[in-house]
Design an enzyme around this catalytic site. Structure first.
Site, PDB file in Angstrom:
ATOM      1  N   HIS A   7     -19.297 125.851  64.048  1.00 14.12           N
ATOM      2  CA  HIS A   7     -18.596 126.431  63.362  1.00 14.12           C
ATOM      3  C   HIS A   7     -18.770 127.744  62.974  1.00 14.12           C
ATOM      4  O   HIS A   7     -18.804 128.613  64.499  1.00 14.12           O
ATOM      5  CB  HIS A   7     -19.261 126.095  61.986  1.00 14.12           C
ATOM      6  CG  HIS A   7     -21.012 126.496  62.471  1.00 14.12           C
ATOM      7  ND1 HIS A   7     -21.461 126.175  62.602  1.00 14.12           N
ATOM      8  CD2 HIS A   7     -21.432 127.335  61.468  1.00 14.12           C
ATOM      9  CE1 HIS A   7     -22.893 126.601  63.055  1.00 14.12           C
ATOM     10  NE2 HIS A   7     -22.772 127.859  62.307  1.00 14.12           N
ATOM     11  N   ASP A  52     -24.147 133.148  65.349  1.00 14.99           N
ATOM     12  CA  ASP A  52     -24.871 132.843  66.218  1.00 14.99           C
ATOM     13  C   ASP A  52     -24.685 132.240  67.284  1.00 14.99           C
ATOM     14  O   ASP A  52     -25.600 131.347  67.904  1.00 14.99           O
ATOM     15  CB  ASP A  52     -26.493 132.745  65.195  1.00 14.99           C
ATOM     16  CG  ASP A  52     -26.335 131.260  64.340  1.00 14.99           C
ATOM     17  OD1 ASP A  52     -25.092 131.615  63.586  1.00 14.99           O
ATOM     18  OD2 ASP A  52     -27.171 130.354  64.148  1.00 14.99           O
ATOM     19  N   HIS A  53     -23.592 130.718  66.627  1.00 17.18           N
ATOM     20  CA  HIS A  53     -23.182 129.981  67.212  1.00 17.18           C
ATOM     21  C   HIS A  53     -21.588 130.260  68.105  1.00 17.18           C
ATOM     22  O   HIS A  53     -20.740 129.604  69.295  1.00 17.18           O
ATOM     23  CB  HIS A  53     -22.596 129.008  66.289  1.00 17.18           C
ATOM     24  CG  HIS A  53     -23.630 128.366  65.592  1.00 17.18           C
ATOM     25  ND1 HIS A  53     -23.953 127.121  65.869  1.00 17.18           N
ATOM     26  CD2 HIS A  53     -24.563 128.614  64.467  1.00 17.18           C
ATOM     27  CE1 HIS A  53     -24.722 126.564  65.634  1.00 17.18           C
ATOM     28  NE2 HIS A  53     -25.787 128.003  64.603  1.00 17.18           N
ATOM     29  N   HIS A  84     -32.821 124.947  66.805  1.00 18.08           N
ATOM     30  CA  HIS A  84     -32.025 125.433  66.101  1.00 18.08           C
ATOM     31  C   HIS A  84     -33.182 126.120  65.579  1.00 18.08           C
ATOM     32  O   HIS A  84     -34.044 125.871  63.958  1.00 18.08           O
ATOM     33  CB  HIS A  84     -31.049 124.963  64.905  1.00 18.08           C
ATOM     34  CG  HIS A  84     -30.915 125.909  64.375  1.00 18.08           C
ATOM     35  ND1 HIS A  84     -30.495 126.425  62.790  1.00 18.08           N
ATOM     36  CD2 HIS A  84     -29.115 126.987  64.861  1.00 18.08           C
ATOM     37  CE1 HIS A  84     -29.511 127.630  62.419  1.00 18.08           C
ATOM     38  NE2 HIS A  84     -28.804 127.680  63.938  1.00 18.08           N
TER      39      HIS A  84
END
Length: 312
Positions: A60, A64-65, A266
């Site tokens: 998504h 941070d991804h 996470h």
């Protein structure tokens, strides 16, 4: 061989000991990168993953991804990469990722194509697929499940020798389901020597999500579930508000899905000093739960492996 290497296990922002989200998944000679938070390229070098990627799958568009994608692509281009690379993401993410890909001015030395996946669609491989599934976060998001095809049943070597089948290529032909004619004129049917098909392996990565029925569905019988666990139950309201899971919530998903192994990732910075809180909470529900850390590598064996089987 099927192996995962955790490159980043923090949520939202890096800490001293944890980088933001990224996971390398290698099956035989094919390497996938699941999420690419900032600093991922250095983590790949630090932990010996290498840059011979075929596919990058983004769950998504929270920074941070995916923010590490621009630097990783530029580094691979400077190193002279020529083979194409594919980037996969949820619907609506393509425009942002193409813009990020093109940052830096000069064109990349290789083709990096961006593709949007719908839940239920898959990236195909030889003997496996990586299937996208819907997750429940604050924006459109996907998880990914590597699902292997069924394998041939076990080959009964002792029975084959007793029938007079000589060791060598005929064993392989029988195991592949081919009839074999022996020198004395007899025909050997593989059904006499090969057991029923055996399940392949399944590895599920959720990305960011609340506990969901879809995660339970896709994870049924999985060999390994990598589930986010951003909070403890003390922060369950905050978890729901932000579209995340608690450690206990992740463990309940693993228990209901009947997975063999659960790994939590996470981790919020609020647990940087005591990440064991998350593990303790999860183990009250799923006793075998584990907590990932940066650089940790996990091999995924076949669920029906027996002594003497080749190491996967």
């Amino acid at each position: 061989m099927l192996r995962l290497t955790f490159l980043g296990t923090a949520s939202s922002r890096p800490t001293v000991s944890r980088n933001v989200s990224s996971l390398a998944l290698k099956r035989e000679g094919r390497l996938f990168l699941l999420d690419c938070g900032e600093g991922t390229q250095r983590q790949m070098m630090r932990y010996g993953v290498g840059f011979s990627l075929d596919d990058i799958l983004i769950t998504h568009l929270h920074s941070d991804h995916y923010l590490g994608l621009a630097g990783l692509l530029r580094t691979m281009s400077l190193q002279g990469r020529e083979q194409p690379l594919r980037i996969w993401a949820p619907p609506g993410a393509g425009e942002t990722l193409r813009a990020l890909r093109d940052l830096g001015g000069d064109r990349l030395a290789f083709d990096a194509s961006v593709h949007e996946l719908q839940a239920g669609e898959a990236v195909e491989g030889e003997g496996f697929r990586v299937e996208a599934f819907a997750t429940e976060h604050t924006r459109r998001s996907l998880g990914y499940a590597l699902i292997e095809d069924a394998r041939p049943g076990r080959f009964d070597v002792a029975a084959a020798l007793a029938l007079g089948v000589p060791e060598g290529p005929l064993f392989g032909r029988l195991h592949r389901g081919e009839n074999v004619d022996l020198e004395d004129g007899r025909r050997v049917d593989p059904a006499e020597l090969v057991g029923p098909p055996r399940a392949g392996r399944k590895v599920v990565y959720t990305g960011d999500t609340c506990p969901s029925r879809e995660t339970v569905r896709i994870s049924r019988g999985a060999d390994l579930l990598v589930h986010e666990a951003t909070f403890t139950e003390h922060e369950s309201v905050r978890a729901r508000e932000t579209g995340h899971s608690t450690a206990a919530g992740a463990a309940r998903i693993a228990r209901e899905a009947g997975v063999r192994r659960l790994v939590l990732t996470h981790v919020s910075a609020r647990y940087a000093e005591r990440p064991g809180q998350l593990l303790e909470e999860a183990r009250t529900v799923f006793p075998g739960a584990e907590l990932a850390r940066d650089g940790w590598s996990a091999r995924v064996p076949f669920g029906d492996a027996e002594p003497g089987d080749p190491d996967p």
